[in-house]
Design a protein around this motif. Structure first.
Motif, PDB file in Angstrom:
ATOM      1  N   VAL A  33     144.655 -65.922  76.032  1.00 31.01           N
ATOM      2  CA  VAL A  33     145.257 -64.622  75.711  1.00 31.01           C
ATOM      3  C   VAL A  33     144.241 -63.630  75.158  1.00 31.01           C
ATOM      4  O   VAL A  33     144.563 -62.466  74.933  1.00 31.01           O
ATOM      5  CB  VAL A  33     146.422 -64.792  74.709  1.00 31.01           C
ATOM      6  CG1 VAL A  33     147.535 -65.631  75.321  1.00 31.01           C
ATOM      7  CG2 VAL A  33     145.946 -65.411  73.396  1.00 31.01           C
ATOM      8  N   HIS A  34     143.024 -64.103  74.942  1.00 31.91           N
ATOM      9  CA  HIS A  34     141.975 -63.278  74.346  1.00 31.91           C
ATOM     10  C   HIS A  34     140.659 -64.001  74.617  1.00 31.91           C
ATOM     11  O   HIS A  34     140.644 -65.209  74.861  1.00 31.91           O
ATOM     12  CB  HIS A  34     142.227 -63.161  72.838  1.00 31.91           C
ATOM     13  CG  HIS A  34     141.324 -62.190  72.123  1.00 31.91           C
ATOM     14  ND1 HIS A  34     140.067 -62.538  71.693  1.00 31.91           N
ATOM     15  CD2 HIS A  34     141.519 -60.895  71.749  1.00 31.91           C
ATOM     16  CE1 HIS A  34     139.521 -61.501  71.080  1.00 31.91           C
ATOM     17  NE2 HIS A  34     140.371 -60.489  71.109  1.00 31.91           N
ATOM     18  N   LYS A  35     139.545 -63.282  74.611  1.00 38.35           N
ATOM     19  CA  LYS A  35     138.263 -63.947  74.851  1.00 38.35           C
ATOM     20  C   LYS A  35     137.990 -65.038  73.828  1.00 38.35           C
ATOM     21  O   LYS A  35     137.218 -65.975  74.085  1.00 38.35           O
ATOM     22  CB  LYS A  35     137.116 -62.936  74.867  1.00 38.35           C
ATOM     23  CG  LYS A  35     136.820 -62.291  73.521  1.00 38.35           C
ATOM     24  CD  LYS A  35     135.626 -61.350  73.614  1.00 38.35           C
ATOM     25  CE  LYS A  35     135.298 -60.743  72.253  1.00 38.35           C
ATOM     26  NZ  LYS A  35     134.136 -59.829  72.323  1.00 38.35           N
ATOM     27  N   SER A  36     138.648 -64.957  72.662  1.00 37.07           N
ATOM     28  CA  SER A  36     138.413 -65.933  71.598  1.00 37.07           C
ATOM     29  C   SER A  36     139.590 -66.868  71.346  1.00 37.07           C
ATOM     30  O   SER A  36     139.519 -67.694  70.439  1.00 37.07           O
ATOM     31  CB  SER A  36     138.078 -65.205  70.277  1.00 37.07           C
ATOM     32  OG  SER A  36     136.914 -64.422  70.404  1.00 37.07           O
ATOM     33  N   PHE A  37     140.663 -66.764  72.148  1.00 38.69           N
ATOM     34  CA  PHE A  37     141.838 -67.592  71.866  1.00 38.69           C
ATOM     35  C   PHE A  37     142.507 -68.143  73.132  1.00 38.69           C
ATOM     36  O   PHE A  37     142.725 -67.422  74.105  1.00 38.69           O
ATOM     37  CB  PHE A  37     142.896 -66.789  71.090  1.00 38.69           C
ATOM     38  CG  PHE A  37     142.545 -66.526  69.662  1.00 38.69           C
ATOM     39  CD1 PHE A  37     142.772 -67.485  68.680  1.00 38.69           C
ATOM     40  CD2 PHE A  37     141.973 -65.319  69.294  1.00 38.69           C
ATOM     41  CE1 PHE A  37     142.447 -67.234  67.356  1.00 38.69           C
ATOM     42  CE2 PHE A  37     141.640 -65.050  67.970  1.00 38.69           C
ATOM     43  CZ  PHE A  37     141.876 -66.017  66.993  1.00 38.69           C
ATOM     44  N   VAL A  38     142.841 -69.421  73.047  1.00 35.36           N
ATOM     45  CA  VAL A  38     143.720 -70.078  74.010  1.00 35.36           C
ATOM     46  C   VAL A  38     144.886 -70.636  73.200  1.00 35.36           C
ATOM     47  O   VAL A  38     144.683 -71.214  72.136  1.00 35.36           O
ATOM     48  CB  VAL A  38     143.001 -71.218  74.758  1.00 35.36           C
ATOM     49  CG1 VAL A  38     143.997 -72.102  75.499  1.00 35.36           C
ATOM     50  CG2 VAL A  38     141.970 -70.652  75.720  1.00 35.36           C
ATOM     51  N   VAL A  39     146.109 -70.449  73.687  1.00 39.17           N
ATOM     52  CA  VAL A  39     147.262 -70.931  72.934  1.00 39.17           C
ATOM     53  C   VAL A  39     148.049 -71.955  73.737  1.00 39.17           C
ATOM     54  O   VAL A  39     148.058 -71.940  74.976  1.00 39.17           O
ATOM     55  CB  VAL A  39     148.205 -69.777  72.520  1.00 39.17           C
ATOM     56  CG1 VAL A  39     147.465 -68.752  71.689  1.00 39.17           C
ATOM     57  CG2 VAL A  39     148.852 -69.132  73.726  1.00 39.17           C
ATOM     58  N   SER A  40     148.711 -72.848  73.007  1.00 40.37           N
ATOM     59  CA  SER A  40     149.686 -73.745  73.616  1.00 40.37           C
ATOM     60  C   SER A  40     150.989 -72.965  73.768  1.00 40.37           C
ATOM     61  O   SER A  40     151.517 -72.422  72.793  1.00 40.37           O
ATOM     62  CB  SER A  40     149.910 -74.965  72.719  1.00 40.37           C
ATOM     63  OG  SER A  40     151.084 -75.643  73.105  1.00 40.37           O
ATOM     64  N   ILE A  41     151.504 -72.888  74.977  1.00 39.83           N
ATOM     65  CA  ILE A  41     152.730 -72.136  75.216  1.00 39.83           C
ATOM     66  C   ILE A  41     153.887 -72.737  74.406  1.00 39.83           C
ATOM     67  O   ILE A  41     154.715 -72.018  73.844  1.00 39.83           O
ATOM     68  CB  ILE A  41     153.057 -72.110  76.722  1.00 39.83           C
ATOM     69  CG1 ILE A  41     151.936 -71.404  77.491  1.00 39.83           C
ATOM     70  CG2 ILE A  41     154.392 -71.414  76.988  1.00 39.83           C
ATOM     71  CD1 ILE A  41     152.023 -71.519  78.986  1.00 39.83           C
ATOM     72  N   ASP A  42     153.918 -74.059  74.311  1.00 41.19           N
ATOM     73  CA  ASP A  42     154.988 -74.722  73.563  1.00 41.19           C
ATOM     74  C   ASP A  42     154.928 -74.418  72.066  1.00 41.19           C
ATOM     75  O   ASP A  42     155.940 -74.528  71.371  1.00 41.19           O
ATOM     76  CB  ASP A  42     154.917 -76.237  73.764  1.00 41.19           C
ATOM     77  CG  ASP A  42     155.302 -76.651  75.178  1.00 41.19           C
ATOM     78  OD1 ASP A  42     155.948 -75.841  75.869  1.00 41.19           O
ATOM     79  OD2 ASP A  42     154.960 -77.772  75.585  1.00 41.19           O
ATOM     80  N   ALA A  43     153.749 -74.064  71.559  1.00 39.22           N
ATOM     81  CA  ALA A  43     153.591 -73.847  70.116  1.00 39.22           C
ATOM     82  C   ALA A  43     153.949 -72.434  69.677  1.00 39.22           C
ATOM     83  O   ALA A  43     154.042 -72.166  68.475  1.00 39.22           O
ATOM     84  CB  ALA A  43     152.152 -74.164  69.696  1.00 39.22           C
ATOM     85  N   ILE A  44     154.160 -71.525  70.626  1.00 39.06           N
ATOM     86  CA  ILE A  44     154.444 -70.129  70.279  1.00 39.06           C
ATOM     87  C   ILE A  44     155.803 -70.014  69.575  1.00 39.06           C
ATOM     88  O   ILE A  44     156.821 -70.480  70.083  1.00 39.06           O
ATOM     89  CB  ILE A  44     154.443 -69.247  71.547  1.00 39.06           C
ATOM     90  CG1 ILE A  44     153.035 -69.219  72.173  1.00 39.06           C
ATOM     91  CG2 ILE A  44     154.901 -67.826  71.217  1.00 39.06           C
ATOM     92  CD1 ILE A  44     152.980 -68.500  73.510  1.00 39.06           C
ATOM     93  N   ASP A  45     155.784 -69.403  68.403  1.00 41.97           N
ATOM     94  CA  ASP A  45     157.032 -69.159  67.665  1.00 41.97           C
ATOM     95  C   ASP A  45     157.664 -67.832  68.070  1.00 41.97           C
ATOM     96  O   ASP A  45     158.882 -67.728  68.223  1.00 41.97           O
ATOM     97  CB  ASP A  45     156.762 -69.151  66.151  1.00 41.97           C
ATOM     98  CG  ASP A  45     156.383 -70.518  65.633  1.00 41.97           C
ATOM     99  OD1 ASP A  45     156.990 -71.508  66.070  1.00 41.97           O
ATOM    100  OD2 ASP A  45     155.460 -70.616  64.801  1.00 41.97           O
TER     101      ASP A  45
END
Length: 231
Positions: free
Chosen positions: A186-198
């Motif tokens: 989602v950003h040059k410095s961040f990858v997120v787990s879709i399941d972890a999104i609140d």
């Protein structure tokens, strides 16, 4: 069906136009960029990941052979060229295919269908964990424990449910090991787990107490994932 992300690299406008048209016809191909110079591709792949490059061989700055050598291991390559004398050298670089111009759509489709079959086979056996190097040991990390991953210069900080892990690693090397239906950049410095999104609020993602920015570069792809999962 996960899409195969790809780049087109060619210095001939007509060749680019034809390949763009072919990619658009295949619903499980996703074009991420078009380049007319080898150095631009190398720079792009230092920060981003794709599954495949359609790579012309004869180009003005670096040849396609040189680009393939310098980016070896980062993605698959299908060479596209008007000259067949490079075929042996191309296959020595483990190219997935060698398309001779003018390229028919039938030949193009046959080539990318083989890649799709390979990708689906790999997905069927993909593990639910990864191993990363942490100081002087190799640590096993379960994918369902990853909340998000933050890039910090030469390191990645992998934030888990109960701990944080630092590894000397790059996103370009780590991303192919992460299932694309579970993790998104989602950003040059961040990858997120879709399941972890609140929640998603004001252009930022909330995971627990952390607010993670969504950059313009990745906004469209993230919004599509969000839309597909919104009821």
């Amino acid at each position: 069906m996960d899409k195969i992300t790809c780049l087109i690299v060619d210095d001939e406008p007509l060749a680019i136009e034809i390949l763009e048209e072919y990619v658009k016809k295949v619903p499980w191909l996703s074009l991420k960029g078009v380049f007319d110079a080898g150095m631009d591709v190398i720079e792009y792949l230092n920060n981003e990941t794709v599954d495949l490059i359609f790579l012309d061989i004869q180009m003005p700055d670096l040849s396609g052979i040189q680009v393939a050598e310098l980016t070896k291991g980062k993605c698959d390559v299908i060479f596209t060229t008007a000259y067949n004398e490079y075929a042996v050298e191309g296959f020595e670089l483990a190219a997935k295919d060698y398309l001779l111009k003018p390229i028919s759509f039938e030949r193009f489709l046959k080539s990318v269908q083989r890649l799709q079959v390979e990708k689906e086979a790999k997905a069927d056996v993909k593990s639910d964990y990864i191993f990363v190097k942490v100081e002087y040991k190799i640590k096993k990390i379960r994918l369902d424990e990853i909340q998000y991953i933050e890039g910090m210069k030469d390191y990645l900080r992998i934030v888990l449910i109960d701990e944080k892990v630092m590894t000397l690693q790059s996103f370009s090397k780590l991303m192919p090991a992460l299932p694309s239906d579970r993790f998104i950049r989602v950003h040059k410095s961040f990858v997120v787990s879709i399941d972890a999104i609140d929640s998603v609020e004001k252009g930022k993602i909330r995971i627990n107490d952390q607010l993670i920015p969504i950059s313009e570069t990745y906004k469209e792809a993230f919004n599509k994932v969000l839309k597909d999962r919104t009821v």
